[in-house]
Design a protein around this motif. Structure first.
Motif, PDB file in Angstrom:
ATOM      1  N   UNK A   7       3.440  -0.068  -0.171  1.00 58.17           N
ATOM      2  CA  UNK A   7       3.797  -0.097   1.233  1.00 58.17           C
ATOM      3  C   UNK A   7       5.026  -0.962   1.432  1.00 58.17           C
ATOM      4  N   UNK A   8       6.120  -0.416   1.943  1.00 61.28           N
ATOM      5  CA  UNK A   8       7.321  -1.239   2.101  1.00 61.28           C
ATOM      6  C   UNK A   8       7.099  -2.450   2.978  1.00 61.28           C
ATOM      7  N   UNK A   9       6.229  -2.315   3.987  1.00 64.77           N
ATOM      8  CA  UNK A   9       6.027  -3.451   4.897  1.00 64.77           C
ATOM      9  C   UNK A   9       5.358  -4.633   4.209  1.00 64.77           C
ATOM     10  N   UNK A  10       4.724  -4.385   3.061  1.00 63.63           N
ATOM     11  CA  UNK A  10       4.064  -5.486   2.359  1.00 63.63           C
ATOM     12  C   UNK A  10       4.906  -6.008   1.215  1.00 63.63           C
ATOM     13  N   UNK A  11       6.045  -5.375   0.940  1.00 60.19           N
ATOM     14  CA  UNK A  11       6.730  -5.640  -0.332  1.00 60.19           C
ATOM     15  C   UNK A  11       7.884  -6.624  -0.175  1.00 60.19           C
ATOM     16  N   UNK A  12       8.175  -7.355  -1.268  1.00 60.16           N
ATOM     17  CA  UNK A  12       9.350  -8.231  -1.311  1.00 60.16           C
ATOM     18  C   UNK A  12      10.428  -7.653  -2.202  1.00 60.16           C
ATOM     19  N   UNK A  20       2.246  -3.006  -4.451  1.00 66.80           N
ATOM     20  CA  UNK A  20       1.791  -2.415  -3.189  1.00 66.80           C
ATOM     21  C   UNK A  20       2.571  -1.135  -2.992  1.00 66.80           C
ATOM     22  N   UNK A  43       7.706 -14.790   5.437  1.00 66.01           N
ATOM     23  CA  UNK A  43       8.476 -13.569   5.646  1.00 66.01           C
ATOM     24  C   UNK A  43       8.757 -13.375   7.127  1.00 66.01           C
ATOM     25  N   UNK A  56      -2.118   4.593   1.153  1.00 69.55           N
ATOM     26  CA  UNK A  56      -1.128   3.523   1.136  1.00 69.55           C
ATOM     27  C   UNK A  56      -1.939   2.244   1.309  1.00 69.55           C
TER      28      UNK A  56
END
Lengths: 147, 279, 636
Positions: free
Chosen positions: A45-50, A43, B48, B188
């Motif tokens: 996108x940082x908000x979607x990433x682990x 992804x 999460x 994105x």
């Protein structure tokens, strides 16, 4: 059982890399290595990433960017520094604008050496990162339970 | 029936998404993830600790999911097809409003494009419902299901038009303008950029529900024979995955123009001819 | 009868008072009181006469025909006097006035005008219209009290002519009551022309060059329609085999005898409801102060246009002429919905949306079956409430943020949450299930598809126009909502309070919007269905299942926000994604050359795809062609 290990989503960031390590990361996504088999998705996108995969060293320009991206990632998260530049600054360590490896700005969990790091090492490293991720998830869960 | 929809549809939808990814991978000479991968994804997302850009955006997505479920209940309990389409539009509006409330450039453009997509497929969807009404004399799904002659026989143009906009509705290339499921990152993540954790999981589940609903709509065209219908639905979905992997993403200009022209030419002509036939 | 007289005369009487009193708190109190009385009057009329069929009334006073004729002539002379400010291209206006006056004089002086024994009536449709005029109209007048004070505060260069403003406003209300209660078409014509006059004067209120030109345009186009009305009356007086000017009788006689005058009078209706090719006057009318836009140009005066067409719907049923009228409505609906996507001026969006909805209502009335007329009536009710709310909301917003451009309304939900809620309720009421507009659209589709003329399945084309036209409405309403709900990074509460008068109007209208959505089965059963039954002798059945679905959706819409308040699980707040280059908490980022850039976001207006001018031209040509065809096929 934690599903983080079964579905780690990756954010790939190029610090000041020569793109050698980046191409190797890309190679992991291609049919030969195919890391989507493990549920890994790139992804943007940082908000979607682990998992944050960083290549290249930290210089004056990208200190804030790396910190910003790291802050936007939701917990639990791990950082994997790919390549020797990300680990210590590599052969550019003495340059006037290079601050050093990634761990000078954000905590790094896994170091994957190599110049360029080979896909097999990268996959190895990411798998190890997932182990760290699981431990972090458990700690987070315990903290939430006790809160 | 309602309980079956609420409980089974997301399971089916997840499996469908997994099947989609495997088929895509095989078309790309890869192995692909296990078929249960979408479930792993969603369960991981729930674990999460979510982040957001404001306190309200996640609420819209809950509304989105609620209304998609309501739409499905409407459809699968045999209700009014037009109302189903309108209820789906309500759900879509919540989805878009959530992205708007995040007020970030990527989510904003994603929201605009999502609206353009909705504007593109809406006429054809209504024309399809109209066509089914003209053949079966009823807008109710239960009457359409009970109809003994194959609808697709009377509605070939409408069906083809519907297939065209199905590509838009299922968010497949060339029309995956607002968000990209496969990780090709033009915006994105477009409309879903500012969402994370459990909200993202909610969005994913809502999309599963939507997909099953849309396939249900395809089923209606072949409802006279359940076996043929299931085969047709499967064939349609495989065709959509094939189109997804064959085409590059096109522009919103093309999306609006092409879908309206297709709806106008295929859909309207079919309906006019049909009007004289079923008189 | 007394209540009708009250509703006809009281607003006119009170308007004379306002022509004299200066804008002080005494006058304001009298305005508010009058609003309450008018609203109470309409509600009383509704309760007294509802659901019991049509009541006809004799006129108590002698020589009323003479009185109306004299008033007509005075009106024409006054309009001619007002024409002294025209430019060369507007010279058709005095010609139209003279022709119309001439026709009316000819009719009257030829002595052939038949007496109408019962010149006043009240039926369920009149009651619905009276409630709209009495409640919504009064709320708008109440709103105008503080709005006009603000207006002149913002425009110190403009002469304060509030006396004539409120005079015309209330005089107009009287005229509207006259339109909906008159059974005598000659008297209806007079009231009709008074509404034209009111519109003309109120649009010209700002006295700027733009306002004057737009006022003349409104006058000219409405008079063109009025010419049709006059010709229709001429036909009824001189050429019609059935010699009558009673509205009820005209409708009763049906298309065999009455199609020609009905088509001519409906031509006036098309002009008054700003259908293509006449829509430019409504768009130009947006220069007037907001209460004018709300009252005349969305909730009330334009409703007079569709009122007369809906009234004639039974005559249109199954005729080609009626189908042409439906086509005009359908084309208007499609084209104006598309054009509305390209507009960023809030009032223009509302204007185009108004014309679009009126187009849908006209299409329903043109088809003329009992189902479409049911849909038309429901649409009328819901549109009057929601659009009135939206216009007043935009008016308040404009005074607070200083702009009527949608692009300036972002962050409204944080700056002015109350006004934002009002706008959201209004917009949701305009296009979303389970609100009324949606219900009516859904009813329209089903009835269009099944309708036919001379055995040809003509309704399908109208349904196609509806299918294509409703898609753009989703787009422009939702992107407006998106602008309003966008939460800015910096929470700045707006300064200055919205006045109580405005809040009362906005609040009541919001409640009405939600209530009419929730109570639509009740409204249908009590007001609309009895009218349908009385005219078509056929009931409209709303299926139980669909009512339940609507109820579920409405309750979800109301309950979900409450759930949110109870469980506010606050997420961890982080910054927006700007490729990691965020500087500060707003949408600024470190851009090229080390500059701090702001990421600004505008809505899409699709102007490369949809050009307002070419779309307008196309639809004007198309509708003109249909109108010509309509007059040609009247004999069929």
């Amino acid at each position: 059982m934690s599903f983080l290990k079964k579905s780690p989503w990756v954010l790939h960031y190029d610090g000041s890399s020569c793109n050698g390590c980046d191409i190797e990361v890309l190679a992991c996504l291609t049919p030969v290595y195919d890391i989507e088999r493990f549920g890994i998705v790139n992804t943007g996108n940082p908000k979607h990433a682990d998992v944050l995969l960083i290549t290249g060293s930290i210089n004056e320009q990208n200190i804030d960017v790396v910190k910003n991206l790291y802050s936007q990632m939701p917990d639990p998260k791990v950082v994997a520094a790919i390549g020797i530049c990300a680990a210590t600054g590599g052969i550019f360590r003495e340059c006037y604008n290079v601050k050093g490896g990634v761990d000078t700005v954000i905590p790094v969990d896994i170091y994957i050496p190599g110049c360029a790091a080979r896909p097999e090492s990268i996959i190895d490293g990411v798998v190890a990162a997932l182990g760290v991720l699981e431990k972090k998830a458990e700690a987070l869960h315990a903290m939430k339970a006790s809160a | 029936m309602v309980v079956a929809w609420v409980v089974i549809a997301p399971l089916l939808g997840g499996l469908l998404a997994g099947f989609d990814r495997i088929l895509t991978a095989r078309m790309q000479s890869r192995m692909g993830p296990p078929i249960l991968q979408p479930f792993y994804d969603v369960l991981k997302l729930f674990s999460k600790r979510g982040v957001a850009v404001n306190n309200f955006q996640n609420f819209y997505m809950l509304c989105f999911l609620s209304f998609v479920i309501v739409t499905g209940i409407l459809f699968f309990s045999g209700g009014d097809l037009l109302l189903t389409i309108f209820a789906l539009a309500v759900a879509g509006v919540f989805f878009v409003l959530g992205a708007y409330s995040a007020n970030s450039p990527y989510s904003n453009i994603g929201a605009e494009r999502e609206l353009i997509q909705m504007m593109s497929y809406e006429p054809m969807l209504i024309l399809a419902a109209m066509g089914m009404f003209m053949v079966t004399k009823s807008f109710h799904v239960r009457d359409i299901m009970a109809h003994t002659t194959p609808l697709v026989y009377y509605l070939p143009g409408v069906f083809l038009g519907f297939l065209f906009i199905l590509t838009i509705k299922l968010r497949k290339s060339p029309f995956d303008l607002s968000t990209s499921h496969h990780g090709h990152q033009e915006l994105v993540k477009g409309i879903t950029t500012e969402f994370s954790g459990s909200t993202l999981a909610v969005i994913e589940i809502a999309h599963w529900y939507e997909n099953i609903l849309l396939l249900g709509f395809v089923y209606l065209f072949f409802a006279f024979n359940p076996v043929i219908a299931i085969l047709a639905v499967a064939a349609t979905y495989i065709l959509e995955v094939l189109i997804d992997n064959t085409y590059a993403r096109l522009t919103w200009h093309f999306t609006v123009k092409s879908s309206w022209i297709v709806a106008g030419v295929l859909g309207v002509t079919n309906l006019i001819v049909l009007a004289f036939v079923v008189k | 009868m007394n209540i009708i007289l009250f509703l006809l005369l009281f607003p006119a009487a009170v308007s004379l008072l306002f022509a004299i009193l200066p804008p002080n708190s005494i006058r304001n109190t009298i305005v508010r009181l009058s609003c309450l009385l008018i609203a109470a009057g309409s509600i009383y009329a509704a309760i007294a006469f509802s659901g019991q069929g049509t009541f006809f009334f004799k006129a108590e006073f002698p020589h009323l025909d003479m009185l109306f004729f004299a008033a007509d002539m005075i009106l024409s002379i006054f309009l001619l006097y007002k024409c002294f400010g025209i430019k060369a291209k507007e010279s058709y206006i005095p010609i139209l006035i003279l022709i119309q006056a001439g026709i009316m004089a000819y009719c009257e002086l030829s002595g052939k005008v038949p007496e109408v024994a019962y010149p006043f009536y009240i039926d369920n449709f009149s009651i619905i219209m009276a409630l709209i005029i009495g409640i919504i109209g009064s709320l708008i007048c109440w709103y105008a009290v503080s709005y006009m004070k603000d207006y002149h505060h913002h425009h110190p260069e403009m002469k304060d002519r509030q006396r004539s403003f409120f005079f015309i406003l209330f005089f107009f209300l009287s005229a509207m009551f006259g339109v909906v209660f008159s059974n005598n078409l000659m008297w209806l014509y007079f009231f009709w022309e008074v509404t034209t006059l009111s519109s003309f004067i109120l649009i010209g209120y700002p006295k700027t060059e733009e306002a004057k030109r737009n006022a003349y345009r409104a006058l000219g186009l409405n008079l063109t329609g009025g010419l049709g009305f006059a010709l229709g009356l001429l036909y009824l007086v001189k050429f019609c085999p059935e010699h009558t000017v009673a509205l009820a009788r005209v409708i009763e006689m049906g298309p065999a005898v009455m199609l020609i005058p009905v088509v001519l009078i409906s031509f006036a209706g098309i002009a008054k409801s700003a259908q293509m090719p006449f829509s430019s006057w409504l768009l130009g009318a947006m220069v007037a102060p907001t209460p004018v836009s709300a009252l005349l140009h969305s909730s009330t005066m334009v409703k007079a246009g569709i009122f007369i067409i809906i009234k004639f719907a039974p005559v249109f049923q199954g005729t080609w002429a009626g189908y042409c009228i439906a086509m005009v409505g359908g084309i208007t609906f499609l084209m104006t919905s598309i054009i509305a996507v390209t507009q960023s001026n809030a009032k223009r969006v509302l204007a185009y949306s108004t014309i679009a909805n009126l187009g849908l209502i006209v299409a329903c009335a043109g088809i003329g079956t009992y189902e479409t007329v049911w849909a038309a009536l429901m649409l009328t009710i819901f549109h009057a409430v929601s659009k009135g709310l939206l216009f007043l909301g935009v008016g308040s917003i404009e005074h607070k943020i200083g702009s009527r451009d949608i692009e300036d309304m972002d962050g409204l939900i944080v700056n002015r949450p109350g006004l934002a809620m009002v706008m959201l309720i209004g917009i949701l009421g305009m296009f979303l299930a389970p609100f009324g507009m949606l219900i009516s659209k859904w009813a329209c589709l089903e009835s269009f598809v099944t309708s036919s003329v001379s055995g040809m399945p003509t309704g399908v084309l109208i349904a196609v126009l509806l299918a294509f036209g409703s898609a753009p409405t989703l787009f422009f309403w939702t992107k407006w909502m998106g602008k309003i709900v966008a939460i800015p990074a910096v929470n700045a509460k707006g300064e200055g309070k919205v006045s109580t008068d405005e809040w009362i109007a906005l609040g009541v209208l919001s409640v009405l919007t939600v209530a009419t959505a929730g109570l639509f089965p009740l409204i249908s059963a009590v007001s609309v269905e009895p009218y349908i039954v009385s005219v078509y002798h056929h009931t409209v059945t709303l299926t139980q299942g669909n009512i339940i679905i609507m109820a579920i959706m409405l309750s979800l819409l109301v309950l979900l926000p409450l759930a949110f308040l109870v469980y506010p699980k606050k997420p961890i707040l982080v910054q927006r994604y700007l490729a990691g280059a965020n500087t500060g908490t707003t949408n600024t980022y470190l851009g090229a050359l080390g500059r701090n850039q702001e990421a600004t976001m505008r809505n899409y207006y699709l102007s490369s795809l949809f050009k307002e001018s070419s779309l307008t031209t196309t639809s004007v040509c198309a509708t003109l062609a249909v109108l010509v065809a309509m007059f040609a096929v009247v004999k069929l």
